[in-house]
Each structure stands twice: as structure tokens, then as C-alpha cells.
Design an enzyme around this catalytic site. Structure first.
Site, PDB file in Angstrom:
ATOM      1  N   CYS A   1     -22.161  -7.769 -95.534  1.00 43.49           N
ATOM      2  CA  CYS A   1     -22.180  -7.198 -96.891  1.00 43.49           C
ATOM      3  C   CYS A   1     -23.614  -6.963 -97.367  1.00 43.49           C
ATOM      4  CB  CYS A   1     -21.488  -8.140 -97.863  1.00 43.49           C
ATOM      5  SG  CYS A   1     -19.794  -8.513 -97.448  1.00 43.49           S
TER       6      CYS A   1
ATOM      7  N   LYS B   1      -7.462 -10.953 -93.880  1.00 43.16           N
ATOM      8  CA  LYS B   1      -8.284  -9.882 -94.452  1.00 43.16           C
ATOM      9  C   LYS B   1      -9.437 -10.457 -95.271  1.00 43.16           C
ATOM     10  CE  LYS B   1      -7.909  -5.704 -97.264  1.00 43.16           C
ATOM     11  NZ  LYS B   1      -8.800  -4.959 -96.367  1.00 43.16           N
TER      12      LYS B   1
ATOM     13  N   GLY C   1     -14.499  -6.648 -80.584  1.00 40.94           N
ATOM     14  CA  GLY C   1     -15.047  -5.299 -80.428  1.00 40.94           C
ATOM     15  C   GLY C   1     -14.395  -4.512 -79.312  1.00 40.94           C
ATOM     16  N   GLY C   2     -13.400  -3.701 -79.642  1.00 40.84           N
ATOM     17  CA  GLY C   2     -12.819  -2.776 -78.674  1.00 40.84           C
ATOM     18  C   GLY C   2     -11.873  -3.381 -77.665  1.00 40.84           C
TER      19      GLY C   2
END
Length: 303
Positions: free
Chosen positions: A131, A45, A244-245
Site C-alpha cells: 500500500c 481478502k 505468483g502464477g
């Protein structure tokens, strides 16, 4: 049996499957479901210098073929991650992990990188540049090639481990950003991060996400991620991790044919916590069905 091993910057992976940052916690929670050591690696994370509560709720919105999140980098801070989370994970996962770091200033990125670089079970440092730059008007670091170059150079100056820059797709030309990172010393690239999206509750006429907008992920973004991985692979000479996906072994093959040396599985973990195990189990059979004897041979073959 097909060979599904691959490599990232000299690190051997038993397979290309890596749970993506933000969808797997710090790994330990999933150890109750299966042996984590079947994974190629784990991207932990996203971690910042100081603890973060994250954004106000609601943070999640459902979408057809995906979801929007605006969690806001909730995490306990770099000190706790180094002192508690990574040692705890190291007791059950015996491979190098990918440490994802984030920040709101260049100095914060540098601080986190310099500390995480000393952790024995960290193999790769993944730098999330999506960010907002608090000293640069609020625009994300990853949308400005000069900011990408600065962060890459300064992080590389304080680290000895491979540095992978995680790219945002919310730009006009992702190859320009990728080249900027490569030219400044990046060892690899991770892409893509989420696409900016939003939802409206038509009954209340209010935005669903408290932060108004969030990151769209899931199968809906797979074709966009595939396109960007293909473009970046053609533009640079450093390894690419495709994100991505991705939700099946066939998606893994397609992403690697576009140019990915490994892949990260993101929101699919939230739908099916066993998805990474299932894909790893299915991958050799799918390779054989497609007459792929060694998965590393298909990296970037699509023409």
C-alpha cells in the site's frame, strides 16, 4: 501415498495449498463448489480499518498469460470482517485462516493487527505492505526497508500470532526487504505480490485501467516469483509462502523446490474456481511420479 503435509510457524497444514488474498473473497462463496476443509488454509481478502469502495472502473485488463487488476482494496472494513465474515467462515472451515491486513499508515496496520489478533480462527496475520504510505510521499511501504522494519516491529508489538509480511516485487533487491522484515521480528514472508503493469486500448488510444496502472498476475509472472522465492529463501531463515502464477501441481513442486514451505493460488481461482481442489487431488500422484515421498523434504532443494 505421498505425504503432502507441511507446516507454517508451528501450524500444521494438510497440504500446502492456500487460496491467495483477493482471489477467494472471504471464502464462503466457494463453499458451494467444494468442501473448503480440503484446503491447507485460506488467506482472506485484504482488510483495512475502514470500509473501502475501491478504485474507479475499469479495474481489470486482460493480458497474454495473465491479467492486470486495480481493484483498490475494496472491503467492508475490519469491524465487519471480525463480526460477520470470519465467524461465518468459521462455521464451515474448521482450520486456522490467514488474515490479510492492509493500511495507508503505520497506525492503521497496528489497529487492524491488534483487533484481528483476538479472533479465534485466525492462525496467521499476513501484512500487505504494497500500500502507498500516505505520510511518506505515496511510495509503497514495501519499497523502503526502514518502513518495512517499522511496520513489522509495531505490528509484532500488538500481536501474539505469527506475522507474515507480504512483499512487493517492485523493488531493486527483494532480499534487502526480506532481511529487514526478518530482523524486525517477522515470523514468515509471503511473496510475491503483483508486478506493476498497464494496457492501452489502441483503438481509442486510452489507458484501459481507470487508475492507469495495476497489478499484473497470472502465469506470466511465475518465473519472476520463482526467482524471488529462491533468493529470499537463501537470504533468510524464516518460512516463505510462494505466490505468483501457480496453476498446477507441477508449479507447486517447483515453487517448493525454490524454497516455499506453502503456496498461495491467486488469479487461477478466477479462471477455474475448482483449481485448488484439482491441484490438491493431483499433488500426491505428481509427488509419486517424481519419487517424492514427503513434500516437506523438497523445500529449498534446488541448487
Amino acid at each position: 501415498m505421498a505425504d503432502i503435509t507441511t507446516r507454517l510457524s508451528g501450524i500444521n497444514l494438510d497440504n500446502p495449498i492456500i487460496p491467495a488474498s483477493g482471489t477467494f473473497g472471504y471464502g464462503f462463496e466457494f463453499s458451494e463448489l467444494y468442501d473448503l476443509n480440503i484446503l491447507g488454509s485460506i488467506s482472506i481478502k485484504g482488510t483495512t480499518q475502514y470500509p473501502r469502495y475501491g478504485n474507479n472502473q475499469p479495474r481489470i485488463a486482460e493480458c497474454p498469460c495473465g491479467m492486470i487488476n486495480s481493484v483498490g482494496l475494496q472491503n467492508p472494513g475490519i469491524t465487519q470482517v471480525i463480526n460477520e465474515e470470519l465467524p461465518k467462515l468459521g462455521k464451515i472451515f474448521h482450520k486456522p485462516v490467514i488474515a490479510n491486513i492492509s493500511g495507508f499508515s503505520v497506525s492503521e496496520y497496528v489497529h487492524c493487527a491488534s483487533l484481528i489478533d483476538k479472533v479465534p480462527n485466525v492462525g496467521i496475520i499476513e501484512v500487505n505492505i504494497s500500500c502507498p504510505n500516505v505520510h511518506g510521499g505515496g511510495l509503497a511501504f514495501g519499497t523502503d526497508p526502514s518502513s518495512v522494519s517499522q511496520i513489522t516491529r509495531e505490528v509484532k508489538a500488538v500481536t501474539t500470532k505469527p506475522v507474515y509480511i507480504k512483499l512487493t516485487p517492485n523493488v531493486t533487491d527483494i532480499t534487502e526487504i526480506a532481511k529487514s522484515a526478518e530482523d524486525s521480528g517477522a515470523d514468515g514472508l509471503s511473496l510475491i505480490n503483483t508486478l506493476l503493469g498497464m494496457r492501452i486500448d489502441i483503438k481509442t488510444r486510452r489507458l484501459v485501467i481507470a487508475n492507469k496502472m495495476g497489478g499484473l498476475s497470472g502465469p506470466a509472472i511465475f518465473p519472476v516469483a520463482l526467482r524471488m522465492v529462491y533468493q529470499v529463501h537463501k537470504a533468510v531463515k524464516i518460512p516463505v509462502i510462494g505466490i505468483g502464477g501457480i496453476s498446477s501441481a507441477y508449479d507447486v513442486i517447483e515453487m517448493m523446490m525454490a524454497g516455499a514451505s506453502a503456496v498461495q493460488i491467486g488469479s487461477a481461482n478466477l479462471v477455474d474456481p475448482l483449481i485448488c481442489k484439482k491441484i490438491i487431488d493431483e499433488l500426491p500422484e505428481v509427488c509419486e511420479r517424481l519419487k517424492i515421498s514427503r513434500i516437506s523434504d523438497i523445500i529449498g532443494v534446488a541448487e
